[in-house]
Design a protein around this motif. Structure first.
Motif, PDB file in Angstrom:
ATOM      1  N   ASP A 290      -5.326 -48.947 -13.873  1.00  0.00           N
ATOM      2  CA  ASP A 290      -6.182 -48.832 -15.133  1.00  0.00           C
ATOM      3  C   ASP A 290      -6.839 -49.979 -15.767  1.00  0.00           C
ATOM      4  O   ASP A 290      -7.651 -50.135 -16.545  1.00  0.00           O
ATOM      5  CB  ASP A 290      -4.972 -48.167 -16.258  1.00  0.00           C
ATOM      6  CG  ASP A 290      -4.700 -46.709 -15.872  1.00  0.00           C
ATOM      7  OD1 ASP A 290      -3.448 -46.449 -15.882  1.00  0.00           O
ATOM      8  OD2 ASP A 290      -5.495 -46.188 -15.224  1.00  0.00           O
ATOM      9  N   GLY A 291      -6.118 -51.262 -15.084  1.00  0.00           N
ATOM     10  CA  GLY A 291      -6.594 -52.511 -15.586  1.00  0.00           C
ATOM     11  C   GLY A 291      -7.704 -52.933 -14.801  1.00  0.00           C
ATOM     12  O   GLY A 291      -8.370 -52.300 -14.322  1.00  0.00           O
ATOM     13  N   SER A 292      -7.795 -54.403 -15.028  1.00  0.00           N
ATOM     14  CA  SER A 292      -8.856 -54.982 -14.455  1.00  0.00           C
ATOM     15  C   SER A 292      -8.712 -55.128 -13.035  1.00  0.00           C
ATOM     16  O   SER A 292      -7.360 -55.341 -12.529  1.00  0.00           O
ATOM     17  CB  SER A 292      -9.010 -56.532 -14.832  1.00  0.00           C
ATOM     18  OG  SER A 292      -9.832 -57.509 -14.161  1.00  0.00           O
ATOM     19  N   VAL A 293      -9.472 -54.856 -11.917  1.00  0.00           N
ATOM     20  CA  VAL A 293      -9.442 -55.060 -10.537  1.00  0.00           C
ATOM     21  C   VAL A 293      -9.060 -56.500 -10.198  1.00  0.00           C
ATOM     22  O   VAL A 293      -8.421 -56.735  -9.338  1.00  0.00           O
ATOM     23  CB  VAL A 293     -10.401 -54.361  -9.866  1.00  0.00           C
ATOM     24  CG1 VAL A 293     -11.815 -55.156 -10.176  1.00  0.00           C
ATOM     25  CG2 VAL A 293     -10.065 -54.622  -8.303  1.00  0.00           C
ATOM     26  N   LEU A 294      -9.727 -57.297 -11.064  1.00  0.00           N
ATOM     27  CA  LEU A 294      -9.523 -58.816 -10.742  1.00  0.00           C
ATOM     28  C   LEU A 294      -8.102 -59.097 -10.784  1.00  0.00           C
ATOM     29  O   LEU A 294      -7.620 -60.024 -10.164  1.00  0.00           O
ATOM     30  CB  LEU A 294     -10.247 -59.463 -11.667  1.00  0.00           C
ATOM     31  CG  LEU A 294     -12.076 -59.320 -11.476  1.00  0.00           C
ATOM     32  CD1 LEU A 294     -12.776 -60.284 -12.399  1.00  0.00           C
ATOM     33  CD2 LEU A 294     -12.208 -59.851 -10.126  1.00  0.00           C
ATOM     34  N   GLU A 295      -7.453 -58.760 -12.311  1.00  0.00           N
ATOM     35  CA  GLU A 295      -6.220 -59.071 -12.498  1.00  0.00           C
ATOM     36  C   GLU A 295      -5.196 -58.315 -11.772  1.00  0.00           C
ATOM     37  O   GLU A 295      -4.160 -58.971 -10.963  1.00  0.00           O
ATOM     38  CB  GLU A 295      -5.767 -58.514 -13.676  1.00  0.00           C
ATOM     39  CG  GLU A 295      -6.354 -59.341 -15.009  1.00  0.00           C
ATOM     40  CD  GLU A 295      -6.110 -61.015 -14.702  1.00  0.00           C
ATOM     41  OE1 GLU A 295      -4.879 -61.124 -14.578  1.00  0.00           O
ATOM     42  OE2 GLU A 295      -6.758 -61.759 -14.917  1.00  0.00           O
ATOM     43  N   PHE A 296      -5.424 -57.216 -10.894  1.00  0.00           N
ATOM     44  CA  PHE A 296      -4.935 -56.563  -9.941  1.00  0.00           C
ATOM     45  C   PHE A 296      -4.608 -57.481  -8.806  1.00  0.00           C
ATOM     46  O   PHE A 296      -3.395 -57.805  -7.963  1.00  0.00           O
ATOM     47  CB  PHE A 296      -5.561 -55.231  -9.484  1.00  0.00           C
ATOM     48  CG  PHE A 296      -4.650 -54.497  -8.155  1.00  0.00           C
ATOM     49  CD1 PHE A 296      -3.535 -53.986  -8.423  1.00  0.00           C
ATOM     50  CD2 PHE A 296      -5.524 -54.406  -7.106  1.00  0.00           C
ATOM     51  CE1 PHE A 296      -2.898 -53.615  -7.188  1.00  0.00           C
ATOM     52  CE2 PHE A 296      -4.642 -53.839  -5.929  1.00  0.00           C
ATOM     53  CZ  PHE A 296      -3.616 -53.325  -5.962  1.00  0.00           C
ATOM     54  N   PHE A 297      -5.817 -57.982  -8.083  1.00  0.00           N
ATOM     55  CA  PHE A 297      -5.653 -58.876  -7.144  1.00  0.00           C
ATOM     56  C   PHE A 297      -5.136 -60.160  -7.311  1.00  0.00           C
ATOM     57  O   PHE A 297      -4.299 -60.676  -6.454  1.00  0.00           O
ATOM     58  CB  PHE A 297      -7.048 -59.069  -6.323  1.00  0.00           C
ATOM     59  CG  PHE A 297      -7.700 -58.134  -5.715  1.00  0.00           C
ATOM     60  CD1 PHE A 297      -6.987 -57.557  -4.658  1.00  0.00           C
ATOM     61  CD2 PHE A 297      -8.931 -57.701  -6.295  1.00  0.00           C
ATOM     62  CE1 PHE A 297      -7.804 -56.434  -3.763  1.00  0.00           C
ATOM     63  CE2 PHE A 297      -9.607 -56.297  -5.366  1.00  0.00           C
ATOM     64  CZ  PHE A 297      -8.965 -55.954  -4.262  1.00  0.00           C
ATOM     65  N   ARG A 298      -5.068 -60.738  -8.291  1.00  0.00           N
ATOM     66  CA  ARG A 298      -4.163 -61.739  -8.855  1.00  0.00           C
ATOM     67  C   ARG A 298      -2.752 -61.718  -8.661  1.00  0.00           C
ATOM     68  O   ARG A 298      -2.096 -62.555  -8.154  1.00  0.00           O
ATOM     69  CB  ARG A 298      -4.768 -62.389 -10.298  1.00  0.00           C
ATOM     70  CG  ARG A 298      -6.207 -63.008 -10.245  1.00  0.00           C
ATOM     71  CD  ARG A 298      -6.345 -63.867 -11.532  1.00  0.00           C
ATOM     72  NE  ARG A 298      -7.730 -64.304 -11.625  1.00  0.00           N
ATOM     73  CZ  ARG A 298      -8.751 -63.562 -12.396  1.00  0.00           C
ATOM     74  NH1 ARG A 298      -8.451 -62.464 -13.199  1.00  0.00           N
ATOM     75  NH2 ARG A 298      -9.790 -64.083 -12.274  1.00  0.00           N
ATOM     76  N   SER A 299      -2.482 -60.510  -9.260  1.00  0.00           N
ATOM     77  CA  SER A 299      -1.156 -60.208  -9.501  1.00  0.00           C
ATOM     78  C   SER A 299      -0.523 -60.038  -7.940  1.00  0.00           C
ATOM     79  O   SER A 299       0.767 -60.527  -7.600  1.00  0.00           O
ATOM     80  CB  SER A 299      -0.693 -58.852 -10.062  1.00  0.00           C
ATOM     81  OG  SER A 299      -1.260 -57.734  -9.692  1.00  0.00           O
ATOM     82  N   GLN A 300      -1.398 -59.516  -7.100  1.00  0.00           N
ATOM     83  CA  GLN A 300      -0.844 -59.424  -5.633  1.00  0.00           C
ATOM     84  C   GLN A 300      -0.577 -60.609  -5.116  1.00  0.00           C
ATOM     85  O   GLN A 300       0.384 -60.703  -4.368  1.00  0.00           O
ATOM     86  CB  GLN A 300      -1.812 -58.330  -4.977  1.00  0.00           C
ATOM     87  CG  GLN A 300      -1.773 -56.924  -5.326  1.00  0.00           C
ATOM     88  CD  GLN A 300      -0.356 -56.162  -5.528  1.00  0.00           C
ATOM     89  OE1 GLN A 300       0.435 -56.229  -4.464  1.00  0.00           O
ATOM     90  NE2 GLN A 300      -0.109 -55.579  -6.597  1.00  0.00           N
ATOM     91  N   LEU A 301      -1.558 -61.651  -5.348  1.00  0.00           N
ATOM     92  CA  LEU A 301      -1.382 -62.700  -4.693  1.00  0.00           C
ATOM     93  C   LEU A 301      -0.088 -63.747  -5.237  1.00  0.00           C
ATOM     94  O   LEU A 301       0.598 -64.313  -4.469  1.00  0.00           O
ATOM     95  CB  LEU A 301      -2.562 -63.621  -4.999  1.00  0.00           C
ATOM     96  CG  LEU A 301      -3.833 -63.510  -4.107  1.00  0.00           C
ATOM     97  CD1 LEU A 301      -4.933 -64.408  -4.440  1.00  0.00           C
ATOM     98  CD2 LEU A 301      -3.301 -64.011  -2.631  1.00  0.00           C
ATOM     99  N   VAL A 302       0.309 -63.343  -6.728  1.00  0.00           N
ATOM    100  CA  VAL A 302       1.574 -63.958  -7.063  1.00  0.00           C
ATOM    101  C   VAL A 302       2.507 -63.470  -6.446  1.00  0.00           C
ATOM    102  O   VAL A 302       3.533 -64.388  -6.010  1.00  0.00           O
ATOM    103  CB  VAL A 302       1.375 -63.766  -8.665  1.00  0.00           C
ATOM    104  CG1 VAL A 302       2.699 -64.086  -9.262  1.00  0.00           C
ATOM    105  CG2 VAL A 302       0.259 -64.493  -9.290  1.00  0.00           C
ATOM    106  N   ARG A 303       2.624 -62.221  -6.130  1.00  0.00           N
ATOM    107  CA  ARG A 303       3.794 -61.641  -5.372  1.00  0.00           C
ATOM    108  C   ARG A 303       3.740 -62.095  -4.254  1.00  0.00           C
ATOM    109  O   ARG A 303       4.856 -62.609  -3.619  1.00  0.00           O
ATOM    110  CB  ARG A 303       3.523 -60.214  -5.383  1.00  0.00           C
ATOM    111  CG  ARG A 303       4.465 -59.494  -4.375  1.00  0.00           C
ATOM    112  CD  ARG A 303       4.167 -57.995  -4.250  1.00  0.00           C
ATOM    113  NE  ARG A 303       4.704 -57.473  -3.172  1.00  0.00           N
ATOM    114  CZ  ARG A 303       4.426 -56.009  -2.875  1.00  0.00           C
ATOM    115  NH1 ARG A 303       3.536 -55.364  -3.303  1.00  0.00           N
ATOM    116  NH2 ARG A 303       5.019 -55.514  -1.686  1.00  0.00           N
TER     117      ARG A 303
END
Length: 434
Positions: A142-155
């Motif tokens: 639902d949110g930004s695809v950019l934020e999605f990839f960023r959050s996965q990298l943080v993980r």
């Protein structure tokens, strides 16, 4: 000549070990450079010392080796070169499932195919599963695809510190592949933002392969990170990749490249945040130490790193997430002091940080091994062996090949004390890790 056919490099190395001397002590006794002894140990039977060195070795054997030394020498020579090589240069540990076995060319082809080609065979199942999950998540996110990839990298980065590179690698590679694939489907401005994240991911993947002691693949990924950072117009990331390549040069003991890349990161138009500038200053200090510059020059750069780190508040990170903190500065400064010939000072700094427990498990094991090296150079073989033995366990648990590689180096330094129980225990632990 006391030896009918003359000395070989292997026999010279056997004499050094039999006399329980370090490389530096043996070279001083012979009146030669340490590099010559290192060349003998590396070349073994393929190397035959020059005539003047043959005479020196004869003299040392006759006048300085005790009867016990000669008995040990004969035992080592009788066991043979292969036994000596296995003892001092144990084979690298590899397992069929380890990402270390990933072929660099296969990885390059997979990334060049936008992640749609055949993935590297050693982690194909993981990449396919994670790739499908990412595609599905993107479709319903639902949110930004950019934020999605960023959050996965943080993980992924969190997993690396606690679980090691092998656990973080599949998801990281899948993210890099997915970003490449989707970057061709989006408007130009979104593509630039996506590639900026991809550059971060490729740089991190390069670090993971570096920790797995796979420099070829690591360099490929650093190049990909630089390419994407340039296309995205991300100047700070370009400077950051230069810093990472400088750090990688330390693994191969390339002091010239290390110092040159650190200074390129310092002097370029990157506008690096204070925390990263502190890291660059510390890296320059390491290059100076390796190049034999005075300790005062090394400490001047360390002092600059301390000042820059004190000014860092996180507000000027400019898209870069650096874990360079006070504890990191201290342990890396300890490495500088080791290289500058001040192992006692290095031991103190390592001990201060490791006692606080502020490092990740993987980093604690790695810098514990570095502390063991400083202890060995300080003439503390028992404590060095005990510290290094603990690092072997952490290195195995986190699959950090860099840690195991440093421990093997500690073993070489401890060769004059091979008869001590702690050193024998460490050697057994390394053999089990091989």
């Amino acid at each position: 000549m006391i030896r009918g056919r003359g000395w070989t490099g292997f026999e010279a190395a056997a004499l050094q070990e039999a006399m329980r001397m370090s490389i530096r002590e043996f070279a001083a006794l012979l009146g030669i450079e340490t590099t010559t002894v290192n060349n003998w140990r590396s070349g073994l039977s393929r190397v035959k010392p020059r005539s003047e060195k043959q005479s020196i070795l004869d003299t040392v054997y006759l006048l300085h080796a005790t009867p016990e030394d000669r008995a040990r020498f004969n035992e080592i020579v009788a066991e043979g070169e292969d036994a000596w090589r296995n003892l001092h240069h144990p084979p690298k540990r590899t397992t069929p499932s380890s990402p270390k076995a990933v072929d660099a060319l296969a990885l390059a082809r997979w990334l060049a195919s936008d992640g749609t080609g055949i993935p590297p065979i050693s982690c194909s199942d993981d990449l396919e599963r994670v790739g499908l999950a990412l595609d599905s998540a993107r479709r319903y996110f639902d949110g930004s695809v950019l934020e999605f990839f960023r959050s996965q990298l943080v993980r992924c980065k969190a997993d690396d510190g606690s679980l090691g590179p092998a656990e973080a690698l599949p998801l990281t590679l899948a993210i890099v592949g997915a970003i490449r694939r989707h970057s061709n489907e989006v408007p130009a401005e979104l593509r630039r933002q996506l590639l900026a994240i991809g550059s971060d991911g490729a740089e991190f993947a390069g670090w993971l392969y570096r920790d797995l002691d796979d420099p070829v693949t690591a360099m490929f990924l650093y190049d990909r990170s630089m390419e994407w950072a340039q296309e995205a117009g991300n100047l700070p990331m370009q400077g950051y990749v230069l810093l990472k390549r400088s750090e990688m040069a330390y693994d191969s003991r390339d002091a010239g490249s290390l110092l040159g890349l650190a200074r390129a990161a310092k002097d370029g138009p990157w506008q690096l945040p204070h925390r990263v500038r502190a890291q660059v200053a510390q890296q320059e200090a390491l290059g100076l130490a390796m190049s034999g510059e005075p300790v005062a020059a090394v400490e001047e750069c360390i002092g600059l790193a301390e000042q820059l780190l004190a000014q860092a508040d996180g507000a000027d990170d400019r898209g870069l997430v650096s874990n360079f903190a006070e504890s990191t500065l201290r342990v890396r400064s300890a490495v500088c002091y080791t290289e500058a010939g001040k192992p006692q000072r290095a031991t103190e700094l390592f001990g201060q940080v490791l006692m606080t427990g502020g490092l990740s498990r993987r980093d604690a094991g790695f810098f514990g091994a570095r502390r063991a090296k400083a202890l060995a150079l300080s003439g503390e073989p028992d404590e060095a062996a005990a510290v290094a033995t603990k690092s072997v366990a952490v290195g195995l648990e986190t699959r950090s090949e860099r840690t195991i590689k440093v421990v093997v180096d500690v073993l070489r330094t401890l060769a004059p004390w091979d008869h001590r129980p702690g050193v024998r225990q460490l050697r057994d632990a390394v053999k089990l890790a091989s």
